[in-house]
Design an enzyme around this catalytic site. Structure first.
Site, PDB file in Angstrom:
ATOM      1  N   GLY A  45     -10.445  51.592 101.080  1.00  0.00           N
ATOM      2  CA  GLY A  45     -11.416  52.680 100.913  1.00  0.00           C
ATOM      3  C   GLY A  45     -10.996  53.666  99.837  1.00  0.00           C
ATOM      4  CB  CYS A  46      -7.787  55.363  99.167  1.00  0.00           C
ATOM      5  SG  CYS A  46      -7.697  56.166 100.789  1.00  0.00           S
ATOM      6  CB  THR A  47      -8.553  50.980  96.085  1.00  0.00           C
ATOM      7  OG1 THR A  47      -7.177  51.046  96.481  1.00  0.00           O
ATOM      8  CG2 THR A  47      -8.676  50.250  94.760  1.00  0.00           C
ATOM      9  N   GLY A  50     -11.655  55.946  94.358  1.00  0.00           N
ATOM     10  CA  GLY A  50     -11.110  56.274  93.043  1.00  0.00           C
ATOM     11  C   GLY A  50     -11.779  55.488  91.930  1.00  0.00           C
TER      12      GLY A  50
END
Length: 155
Positions: A45-47, A50
């Site tokens: 999710g964080c990738t 970003g």
């Protein structure tokens, strides 16, 4: 510690950043600042979050908006994540949770039955005068970029 409030000036802060820099909010006056808090480098999710910001960097640039990602990860982890994903913006390390507390993003979370304090995915838009003009809390990554772009374009 007080937390940020919509339509109020965000208290000044500084954090260590990728690129061997220190980012101080007050030094960014004259630009809009988008700060997104995320749980952990190199997670799906964080990738994706970003990458969404990365892929729309031209729109942010056209609207005088700088982007910063913030998590509790070390600068070393941030440098690797930024390079791997080719993020054209800096990642800030908040290991002592000072800025996370200021923005109220540290909350009790549950994962596989285990409870722990962690960053709740959240994004904040600060205008060129330092005032918090938009916030998104408990962000769902897939539609989030569209909401943020709409807010940026309305400035």
């Amino acid at each position: 510690m007080t937390t940020v409030t919509l339509q109020q000036i965000v208290p000044d802060f500084e954090l260590p950043s990728t690129g061997d820099k220190t980012i101080r909010l007050s030094e960014l006056r004259g630009k809009n600042v988008l700060i997104y808090f995320y749980p952990k480098d190199n997670t799906p999710g964080c990738t994706l979050e970003g990458q969404n910001f990365r892929d729309h960097i031209e729109t942010f640039n056209q609207h005088n908006t700088v982007i910063f990602g913030v998590s509790k990860d070390s600068l070393r982890a941030h440098e690797n994540f930024k390079e791997k994903q080719q993020f054209p913006f800096d990642l800030l390390s908040d290991v002592d949770e000072t800025v996370c507390q200021l923005f109220g993003v540290m909350q009790m979370k549950k994962n596989y039955g285990r409870e722990y304090m962690g960053i709740v995915r959240s994004t904040f838009l600060i205008d060129s005068e330092g005032k918090l003009i938009n916030e998104w809390r408990n962000v769902k990554v897939k539609q989030h970029i569209d909401e943020v772009l709409a807010a940026i374009k309305s400035l």
